[in-house]
Design a protein around this motif. Structure first.
Motif, PDB file in Angstrom:
ATOM      1  N   ILE A  28       0.742  -0.911  -0.288  1.00  0.00           N
ATOM      2  CA  ILE A  28       0.267   0.375  -0.028  1.00  0.00           C
ATOM      3  C   ILE A  28       0.625   1.535  -0.135  1.00  0.00           C
ATOM      4  O   ILE A  28       1.508   1.301   0.892  1.00  0.00           O
ATOM      5  N   ILE A  29       0.708   1.790  -1.118  1.00  0.00           N
ATOM      6  CA  ILE A  29       1.801   2.826  -1.649  1.00  0.00           C
ATOM      7  C   ILE A  29       1.155   4.560  -1.110  1.00  0.00           C
ATOM      8  O   ILE A  29       0.104   4.655  -1.511  1.00  0.00           O
ATOM      9  N   ASP A  30       1.926   5.295  -0.279  1.00  0.00           N
ATOM     10  CA  ASP A  30       1.224   6.744  -0.091  1.00  0.00           C
ATOM     11  C   ASP A  30       1.809   7.116  -1.175  1.00  0.00           C
ATOM     12  O   ASP A  30       2.587   8.177  -1.275  1.00  0.00           O
ATOM     13  N   ARG A  31       0.401   8.058  -2.142  1.00  0.00           N
ATOM     14  CA  ARG A  31       0.175   9.063  -3.351  1.00  0.00           C
ATOM     15  C   ARG A  31      -0.721   9.891  -2.382  1.00  0.00           C
ATOM     16  O   ARG A  31      -1.576   9.772  -1.681  1.00  0.00           O
ATOM     17  N   PRO A  32       0.170  11.425  -2.973  1.00  0.00           N
ATOM     18  CA  PRO A  32      -1.220  12.361  -2.765  1.00  0.00           C
ATOM     19  C   PRO A  32      -2.218  12.427  -2.708  1.00  0.00           C
ATOM     20  O   PRO A  32      -3.219  13.176  -2.609  1.00  0.00           O
ATOM     21  N   GLY A  33      -2.703  11.500  -4.183  1.00  0.00           N
ATOM     22  CA  GLY A  33      -4.235  11.683  -4.794  1.00  0.00           C
ATOM     23  C   GLY A  33      -5.231  10.598  -4.101  1.00  0.00           C
ATOM     24  O   GLY A  33      -5.763   9.865  -4.167  1.00  0.00           O
ATOM     25  N   GLU A  36      -2.428   3.955  -2.975  1.00  0.00           N
ATOM     26  CA  GLU A  36      -2.387   2.623  -4.564  1.00  0.00           C
ATOM     27  C   GLU A  36      -1.755   1.404  -3.516  1.00  0.00           C
ATOM     28  O   GLU A  36      -1.193   1.321  -2.854  1.00  0.00           O
ATOM     29  N   THR A  37      -2.228   0.367  -4.100  1.00  0.00           N
ATOM     30  CA  THR A  37      -2.334  -0.500  -3.888  1.00  0.00           C
ATOM     31  C   THR A  37      -2.266  -1.744  -5.183  1.00  0.00           C
ATOM     32  O   THR A  37      -3.155  -2.038  -5.632  1.00  0.00           O
ATOM     33  N   LEU A  38      -1.086  -2.869  -4.734  1.00  0.00           N
ATOM     34  CA  LEU A  38      -0.490  -3.583  -5.134  1.00  0.00           C
ATOM     35  C   LEU A  38      -0.431  -5.062  -4.786  1.00  0.00           C
ATOM     36  O   LEU A  38       0.193  -5.136  -3.403  1.00  0.00           O
ATOM     37  N   ARG A  39      -1.206  -5.675  -5.161  1.00  0.00           N
ATOM     38  CA  ARG A  39      -1.389  -6.898  -4.704  1.00  0.00           C
ATOM     39  C   ARG A  39      -0.328  -7.562  -4.943  1.00  0.00           C
ATOM     40  O   ARG A  39      -0.033  -7.829  -6.721  1.00  0.00           O
ATOM     41  N   LEU A  40       0.457  -9.237  -4.498  1.00  0.00           N
ATOM     42  CA  LEU A  40       1.297  -8.888  -5.120  1.00  0.00           C
ATOM     43  C   LEU A  40       1.780 -11.237  -5.095  1.00  0.00           C
ATOM     44  O   LEU A  40       0.709 -11.258  -3.878  1.00  0.00           O
ATOM     45  N   ALA A  64       5.585   3.343   1.680  1.00  0.00           N
ATOM     46  CA  ALA A  64       4.037   2.739   2.152  1.00  0.00           C
ATOM     47  C   ALA A  64       4.581   1.793   2.894  1.00  0.00           C
ATOM     48  O   ALA A  64       5.524   1.599   3.565  1.00  0.00           O
ATOM     49  N   GLY A  65       3.579   0.537   2.390  1.00  0.00           N
ATOM     50  CA  GLY A  65       3.739  -0.547   3.698  1.00  0.00           C
ATOM     51  C   GLY A  65       3.519  -1.490   2.940  1.00  0.00           C
ATOM     52  O   GLY A  65       2.465  -2.512   2.114  1.00  0.00           O
ATOM     53  N   LEU A  66       3.968  -2.697   3.315  1.00  0.00           N
ATOM     54  CA  LEU A  66       4.192  -4.355   2.969  1.00  0.00           C
ATOM     55  C   LEU A  66       2.976  -4.930   4.062  1.00  0.00           C
ATOM     56  O   LEU A  66       3.398  -5.146   5.621  1.00  0.00           O
ATOM     57  N   VAL A  67       1.892  -5.240   3.659  1.00  0.00           N
ATOM     58  CA  VAL A  67       1.354  -5.733   4.440  1.00  0.00           C
ATOM     59  C   VAL A  67       0.792  -7.424   4.344  1.00  0.00           C
ATOM     60  O   VAL A  67       0.419  -7.890   2.867  1.00  0.00           O
ATOM     61  N   LEU A  68       1.121  -7.838   4.854  1.00  0.00           N
ATOM     62  CA  LEU A  68       1.187  -9.692   5.194  1.00  0.00           C
ATOM     63  C   LEU A  68       0.637 -10.197   6.121  1.00  0.00           C
ATOM     64  O   LEU A  68       0.753 -10.185   7.426  1.00  0.00           O
ATOM     65  N   PRO A  78       6.061  -0.882   7.243  1.00  0.00           N
ATOM     66  CA  PRO A  78       6.509   0.076   6.580  1.00  0.00           C
ATOM     67  C   PRO A  78       8.070   0.226   5.724  1.00  0.00           C
ATOM     68  O   PRO A  78       9.026  -0.546   6.623  1.00  0.00           O
ATOM     69  N   PHE A  79       8.218   0.760   4.613  1.00  0.00           N
ATOM     70  CA  PHE A  79       9.374   1.003   3.853  1.00  0.00           C
ATOM     71  C   PHE A  79       9.328   2.060   2.927  1.00  0.00           C
ATOM     72  O   PHE A  79       7.723   3.033   2.533  1.00  0.00           O
ATOM     73  N   LYS A  80      10.500   2.500   2.640  1.00  0.00           N
ATOM     74  CA  LYS A  80      10.643   3.424   2.392  1.00  0.00           C
ATOM     75  C   LYS A  80      11.147   3.205   0.309  1.00  0.00           C
ATOM     76  O   LYS A  80      11.835   2.388   0.715  1.00  0.00           O
TER      77      LYS A  80
END
Length: 89
Positions: A28-33, A36-40, A64-68, A78-80
């Motif tokens: 889950i990426i922190d975007r200004p709008g 943004e969610t990307l399933r792996l 962003a955050g990596l949700v496991l 959390p990561f950058k």
């Protein structure tokens, strides 16, 4: 966690040492709008490599955050992400 070029285009990739039963991974990426969610998903039969099915939006510099999730447990890491030196859009 990295952004890689694949035959299908850029993808977000997670490489892990061990596969947990029923592991699900989402970025889950922190975007200004808004987020943004990307399933792996596992790549082929390799359960140690998971990739997004779509490219992450530009720019590739974000918080962003990596949700496991596995076995009814969830952990958010959390990561950058930063652009490599000399790589600008």
């Amino acid at each position: 966690m990295e952004i890689v070029d694949t035959p299908a285009g850029e993808r977000t990739r997670l490489t892990i040492d061990r596969q947990a039963d029923d592991l699900a991974a989402t970025v889950i990426i922190d975007r200004p709008g808004g987020p943004e969610t990307l399933r792996l998903e596992p790549v082929g039969d390799n359960h140690h490599r998971l990739e997004s099915t779509v490219a992450p939006a530009e720019p590739h510099k974000f918080q962003a955050g990596l949700v496991l999730t596995a076995k009814d447990r969830e952990q958010v890491l959390p990561f950058k992400m930063v652009e490599p030196e000399g790589h600008h859009h």
